[in-house]
Design an enzyme around this catalytic site. Structure first.
Site, PDB file in Angstrom:
ATOM      1  N   LYS A  33       0.721  -1.323  -0.075  1.00 53.06           N
ATOM      2  CA  LYS A  33      -0.268   0.043  -0.122  1.00 53.06           C
ATOM      3  C   LYS A  33       0.905   1.256  -0.002  1.00 53.06           C
ATOM      4  O   LYS A  33       2.004   1.178   0.584  1.00 53.06           O
ATOM      5  CB  LYS A  33      -0.876  -0.064   1.169  1.00 53.06           C
ATOM      6  CG  LYS A  33      -2.097   0.852   1.215  1.00 53.06           C
ATOM      7  CD  LYS A  33      -3.330   0.189   0.356  1.00 53.06           C
ATOM      8  CE  LYS A  33      -4.386   1.381   0.083  1.00 53.06           C
ATOM      9  NZ  LYS A  33      -5.619   0.590  -0.521  1.00 53.06           N
ATOM     10  N   ASP A  71      -7.067   4.150  -4.798  1.00 47.55           N
ATOM     11  CA  ASP A  71      -7.818   4.403  -3.276  1.00 47.55           C
ATOM     12  C   ASP A  71      -8.310   5.521  -3.233  1.00 47.55           C
ATOM     13  O   ASP A  71      -8.592   6.348  -4.061  1.00 47.55           O
ATOM     14  CB  ASP A  71      -6.720   3.749  -2.481  1.00 47.55           C
ATOM     15  CG  ASP A  71      -7.160   3.445  -0.966  1.00 47.55           C
ATOM     16  OD1 ASP A  71      -8.166   2.224  -1.117  1.00 47.55           O
ATOM     17  OD2 ASP A  71      -7.128   4.250   0.003  1.00 47.55           O
TER      18      ASP A  71
HETATM   19  P1  NDP Z   1     -13.268   7.393  -2.900  1.00 50.28           P
HETATM   20  O1  NDP Z   1     -12.347   8.669  -2.413  1.00 50.28           O
HETATM   21  O2  NDP Z   1     -13.889   7.454  -4.167  1.00 50.28           O
HETATM   22  O3  NDP Z   1     -14.380   8.061  -1.738  1.00 50.28           O
HETATM   23  C1  NDP Z   1     -14.299   8.014  -0.679  1.00 50.28           C
HETATM   24  C2  NDP Z   1     -15.808   8.488  -0.067  1.00 50.28           C
HETATM   25  O4  NDP Z   1     -15.820   8.310   1.578  1.00 50.28           O
HETATM   26  C3  NDP Z   1     -16.003   9.744  -0.387  1.00 50.28           C
HETATM   27  O5  NDP Z   1     -17.441   9.997  -0.539  1.00 50.28           O
HETATM   28  C4  NDP Z   1     -15.551  10.622   0.941  1.00 50.28           C
HETATM   29  O6  NDP Z   1     -16.297  11.846   1.011  1.00 50.28           O
HETATM   30  C5  NDP Z   1     -16.293   9.763   1.771  1.00 50.28           C
HETATM   31  N1  NDP Z   1     -15.208   9.949   3.200  1.00 50.28           N
HETATM   32  C6  NDP Z   1     -13.834  10.013   3.367  1.00 50.28           C
HETATM   33  N2  NDP Z   1     -13.476  10.176   4.550  1.00 50.28           N
HETATM   34  C7  NDP Z   1     -14.813  10.179   5.435  1.00 50.28           C
HETATM   35  C8  NDP Z   1     -15.036  10.006   6.654  1.00 50.28           C
HETATM   36  N3  NDP Z   1     -14.252  10.313   7.783  1.00 50.28           N
HETATM   37  N4  NDP Z   1     -16.530  10.170   7.016  1.00 50.28           N
HETATM   38  C9  NDP Z   1     -17.483   9.812   5.992  1.00 50.28           C
HETATM   39  N5  NDP Z   1     -17.184   9.857   4.809  1.00 50.28           N
HETATM   40  C10 NDP Z   1     -15.883   9.925   4.341  1.00 50.28           C
HETATM   41  O7  NDP Z   1     -12.782   6.238  -2.024  1.00 50.28           O
HETATM   42  P2  NDP Z   1     -13.031   4.677  -2.410  1.00 50.28           P
HETATM   43  O8  NDP Z   1     -14.667   4.505  -2.799  1.00 50.28           O
HETATM   44  O9  NDP Z   1     -12.309   4.372  -3.341  1.00 50.28           O
HETATM   45  O10 NDP Z   1     -12.665   4.056  -1.047  1.00 50.28           O
HETATM   46  C11 NDP Z   1     -13.578   4.100  -0.034  1.00 50.28           C
HETATM   47  C12 NDP Z   1     -13.120   3.053   0.870  1.00 50.28           C
HETATM   48  O11 NDP Z   1     -13.052   1.650   0.263  1.00 50.28           O
HETATM   49  C13 NDP Z   1     -11.504   3.179   1.500  1.00 50.28           C
HETATM   50  O12 NDP Z   1     -11.634   2.570   2.848  1.00 50.28           O
HETATM   51  C14 NDP Z   1     -10.906   2.379   0.540  1.00 50.28           C
HETATM   52  O13 NDP Z   1      -9.482   1.743   1.209  1.00 50.28           O
HETATM   53  C15 NDP Z   1     -11.516   0.902   0.347  1.00 50.28           C
HETATM   54  N6  NDP Z   1     -11.373   0.160  -0.878  1.00 50.28           N
HETATM   55  C16 NDP Z   1     -11.349   0.949  -2.201  1.00 50.28           C
HETATM   56  C17 NDP Z   1     -11.301  -0.103  -3.289  1.00 50.28           C
HETATM   57  C18 NDP Z   1     -11.464   0.682  -4.651  1.00 50.28           C
HETATM   58  O14 NDP Z   1     -11.341  -0.295  -5.748  1.00 50.28           O
HETATM   59  N7  NDP Z   1     -11.764   1.870  -4.779  1.00 50.28           N
HETATM   60  C19 NDP Z   1     -10.717  -1.406  -3.197  1.00 50.28           C
HETATM   61  C20 NDP Z   1     -10.874  -1.829  -1.936  1.00 50.28           C
HETATM   62  C21 NDP Z   1     -11.052  -1.075  -0.701  1.00 50.28           C
HETATM   63  P3  NDP Z   1     -15.720  12.904   0.515  1.00 50.28           P
HETATM   64  O15 NDP Z   1     -16.314  13.157  -0.982  1.00 50.28           O
HETATM   65  O16 NDP Z   1     -16.148  14.265   1.145  1.00 50.28           O
HETATM   66  O17 NDP Z   1     -14.350  13.159   0.318  1.00 50.28           O
END
Ligand code: NDP
Length: 445
Positions: free
Chosen positions: A126, A166
């Site tokens: 990572k 990510d």
């Molecule tokens: P994105 O950056 O696309 O989206 C993250 C989302 O979560 C955004 O809507 C963001 O809001 C919100 N967010 C971030 N921090 C917080 C918080 N403290 N409280 C509430 N909402 C929050 O990320 P992903 O969708 O790619 O990833 C989300 C999760 O999934 C992570 O934990 C990542 O490690 C995991 N993951 C992702 C993968 C992937 O393929 N994308 C694969 C495996 C795991 P805002 O718009 O305000 O930033």
């Protein structure tokens, strides 16, 4: 806890006192491994756990760059190559102000077992930076990505380490990172996944984590005589994972009643309209609060934690780590939640997970439930290696088969070690066994 696991954990706490997220992940993992360690004393003789919990390599570097006002800025950069026993290091890059070594180590550690569960030949790693792309111009994001790759390029390679996206690293960032690598190395190789379709990406990669999450939930629900038709879902976040989990769940007949971003959450009894959220968050990079301008029956609440007060059948935390604590778990259970499928990494605190398990809610842990993204990244690597391109249906079919296999494996491992229904333990055990076998085969290296 097995006494060898306890000793290793105590040693880790001594050596890494400022890494709470990493220690939390290691504790959860080592605890559930106890029955395996009881059966296999040879792991202690080979110091297998000590070797497994120390990254093979942890690179920390500075990222100096110049913003569009001509100001010099400096961010921290990381790449943790945790374990490459079963294949090249593989795992995303996270750009977010909260990023530090503890978070990258926790994510890299989890990634080892997640990647192992996919059944594909990929090790765990990572990386990331405390750079915040939010609110920055495309020019600034490009300048930062190029500066980040100026150091990262020397540590990665298609057979060495293949990062992906990510939080904060989506298609735009991957494009800038890949373009710069290609420029300085004069090489069009699969050194990053999640690439655009015009330059080596795979169909379904965008949808993969969210779709995979719903596929594994669907498979679990079959075992308890339920399905998604007509069910109420809460999906936190509104990023890549959340949007495509919503999309697949809706295709299978579920209604998503709440979604969030890092400022607050929206709620609508009639169901959240996915195209509006996609437009606001994916295309326009706006706040989710704007949703209520377009849907009069929806409510916006400032602060994201309250999303778990909304009554739902299944909860899909898809935002970030530790977003469901014990109090929120209690509310969810009181409101009748029957399954929690972790889209984000480690979204439930250990106390919350324990509470769900004790109260009969099925927990599909992140390392199994969100493995669809990295599995499809490995399918992207496979297509690149062969210089071929599979169509959407082919990739989606393979993704679904992988998620079903993951569920079967974690279910079987939980049963084999006397913990039926405990998929948290099942995932740790099933993921660990393959890595341990490979490490054992190598001797002490
Ligand atoms: P994105 O950056 O696309 O989206 C993250 C989302 O979560 C955004 O809507 C963001 O809001 C919100 N967010 C971030 N921090 C917080 C918080 N403290 N409280 C509430 N909402 C929050 O990320 P992903 O969708 O790619 O990833 C989300 C999760 O999934 C992570 O934990 C990542 O490690 C995991 N993951 C992702 C993968 C992937 O393929 N994308 C694969 C495996 C795991 P805002 O718009 O305000 O930033």
């Amino acid at each position: 806890m097995n006494d060898y696991a306890a000793a290793v954990l105590a040693g880790l706490a001594d050596k890494n006192p400022h890494e709470p997220e990493f220690l939390q992940a290691a504790k959860e993992f080592l605890e559930s491994l106890s029955p395996v360690l009881d059966k296999h004393p040879e792991y202690r003789d080979a110091a297998l756990l000590e070797r497994l919990t120390e990254p093979e390599r942890a690179i920390s570097f500075s990222v100096p760059w110049v913003d569009s006002d001509g100001k010099v800025r400096v961010n921290k950069g990381y790449r943790v190559q945790f374990n490459g026993a079963i294949g090249p290091f593989k795992g995303g890059l996270r750009f977010h102000p909260s990023v530090n070594l503890s978070i990258i180590k926790f994510l890299g550690f989890e990634q080892i077992f997640k990647n192992s569960l996919t059944g594909l030949p990929i090790g765990g790693g990572k990386g990331g930076s405390d750079f915040d792309p939010k609110g920055k111009s495309d020019r600034d994001v490009m300048a930062f990505c190029q500066a980040f790759m100026r150091e990262l390029y020397r540590h990665i390679g298609q057979d060495t380490d293949v990062p992906a996206g990510d939080i904060g690293v989506g298609g735009r960032e991957i494009g800038y990172l890949f373009g710069y690598y290609k420029k300085i190395k004069n090489e069009h190789a699969c050194i990053l996944t999640g690439r655009g379709l015009s330059y080596g990406g795979s169909l379904v990669r965008t949808e993969a984590t969210g779709y995979g999450l719903v596929y594994i939930l669907e498979e679990y629900l079959k075992t308890v005589g339920e399905d998604l038709q007509g069910k109420r879902l809460t999906v936190s976040g509104s990023g890549n994972v959340a949007l495509y989990a919503h999309e697949k769940a809706a295709q299978l007949g579920a209604k998503v009643v709440a979604m969030s971003d890092s400022n607050g959450y929206i709620y609508d009894e009639k169901g959240i309209d996915l195209p509006t959220v996609k437009r606001l968050k994916e295309a326009e990079r706006k706040r989710i609060s704007e949703y209520v301008k377009f849907h009069k029956t929806a409510k916006y609440v400032e602060g994201c934690g309250g999303i778990w007060d909304v009554k739902c059948d299944y909860a899909l935390p898809c935002a970030t780590q530790n977003e469901i604590n014990l109090d929120q778990a209690k509310i969810l259970v009181k409101n009748g939640v029957r399954a929690v499928a972790e889209g984000a990494n480690m979204p439930c605190t250990p106390e919350a997970t324990e509470y769900f398990l004790k109260n009969g809610a099925g927990v599909l842990p992140a390392k199994a439930a969100n493995a669809g993204g990295v599995a499809t990244s490995a399918l992207e690597m496979a297509q690149s290696g062969q210089r071929i391109f599979w169509n959407f249906e082919e990739v989606d079919k393979k993704l679904k088969e992988i998620m079903i296999d993951i569920f079967k494996n974690i279910d079987a491992a939980a049963r084999e070690y006397g913990m039926p229904g405990n998929f948290v333990a099942g995932a740790n055990i099933a993921g660990f066994k393959k890595v341990a076998d490979a490490m054992t085969a190598f001797g002490i290296v």
